[in-house]
Design an enzyme around this catalytic site. Sequence first.
Site, PDB file in Angstrom:
ATOM      1  CB  SER A   1      -0.877   0.017   1.241  1.00 40.98           C
ATOM      2  OG  SER A   1      -0.112   0.482   2.327  1.00 40.98           O
ATOM      3  CE  LYS A   2      -2.978   6.454  -0.798  1.00 36.52           C
ATOM      4  NZ  LYS A   2      -3.787   7.312  -1.628  1.00 36.52           N
ATOM      5  NE  ARG A   3      -2.681   5.121   4.937  1.00 33.77           N
ATOM      6  CZ  ARG A   3      -2.869   6.282   4.309  1.00 33.77           C
ATOM      7  NH1 ARG A   3      -1.835   7.037   3.985  1.00 33.77           N
ATOM      8  NH2 ARG A   3      -4.073   6.705   4.020  1.00 33.77           N
TER       9      ARG A   3
END
Length: 489
Positions: free
Chosen positions: A255-257
């Site tokens: 995920s972009k996190r």
Amino acid sequence: MSETPVRVRIAPSPTGPPHVGTAYIALFNYAFARSQGGKFVVRIEDTDQARSSRHYEEAILRALRWLGLAWDEGPDVGGPYGPYRQSERLPLYQHYAQELLERGAAYRCWCSPERLEAVRQQQRQAKLPLRYDGHCRTLSAAEIAACLRQGQPYVVRLKVPSRGETVVHDAFRGAIAFDNQQLDDQILLKSDGFPTYHLANVVDDHLMRISHVIRAEEWIASTPKHVLLYQAFGWQPPVFMHMPLLRNPDRSKISKRKNPVSLDYYRRQGYLPEAICNFLGLMGWSMPDEREIFSLEEMVQAFTFERIRLGGPIFDLQKLDWLNGVYIRRLPPEELVRRLYDQLITPLLHRLRDTLYLRRLIPLLQERLPTLGDFHSLAAYFYQTPLRYDPALLVPKGRSARETANVLAGAAEWLQRYEGPWQDAELESCLRAYLESTKWDARSLFMSLRVALTGRTASPPLFATMEVLGRELCLTRLEDAVAALQKQS
Ligand code: GLU
């Protein structure tokens, strides 16, 4: 045996920057289509009006083209089953929703948002799964006629059978049975006449004669609803194949996190498209001789789905770095020069040669320029890209790298949606509104923004600087800064 021609598709929703997950799924669709002499289609699923944008659609197509994953039909190249953008196909979905109503496979629902919320509240308290309680399923013909006469807005819902199970056949996993009682009476058509994903996806896969749906594992839970729709229409469903999810080294879903997931980021950082395709080709798949380095063409030649492994493949950036190095070393020097020009130097030269651009930035620097020779050291960030970040400068006191990454990613999204003029005062009010929506103080937020946009803690005034840098560069730098922070944490 009459074989249906292979027609596959990717169906990205243009609600964010081009994602590596889209490229991964596109690669396997592409390889399968090419290996079978079939067609590869791109369809844009832009039915979420609030979150979709043309800007994202263009960026997604550009990124896929850059990777060399060419498609045969799509919104830009057309084709016999167009339009290939769902927002241009609304009457079709309305027609098919009507057909479902007539067949008794769907029903109109007039429940107000307040009632739906009250139902959810009760279900939450009783620790039950949150789902529609079927209130409008049993309205009498007279009640329905009365509501229609009053012209009240309604949605159309799928009438999931109350008993039995729905079986999804996944070519990799075999039969997967879903208890119908666990399936929600999904909304198919919203009150504004827009379809939801489920209806539009099934109608289009059918009308576009898609033979195989190759998509990510996360869509398995939606598939029983799709199967019910195919049954209700009396249509032959495509073959479903759900690819394993890409995972971070800690096995969580990418995920972009945690990792940079934007293809634009990898392009700007100087990854080669062939290295990215090779890297994604290793995700859950292997060559017959297990060799790790192979071209797209070689992948197509050797492609079969028999060598898919479902255990979540690890999206390991060290491996990507290694592969990229291999590809860089293999390039003939003149080709490397060309890549450097295209990917890195041209954007820079372009800005330095543009006297109009220099003319706009000079007022910001004139007062700070002891000698002409200081120009490069003061102004490099106006034309040089990507910047090298010192994460210690990006993260203000009292904040973590993770929090800073989140606030900058939020700012990028906020600016992405901002449609006003890209000018000093307007940008200031836009970002002050963003500030209000965060729990940050102005000083810390604007300092992080300044470092993200210029690479330094001291620069000419922030919003005037943003105006000169321009929208594109500001957005890409925010993304790059977020990625630099994620590599840290
Ligand atoms: N619009 C969906 C997405 O964003 C498509 C999923 C599918 O392939 O059915 O990925």
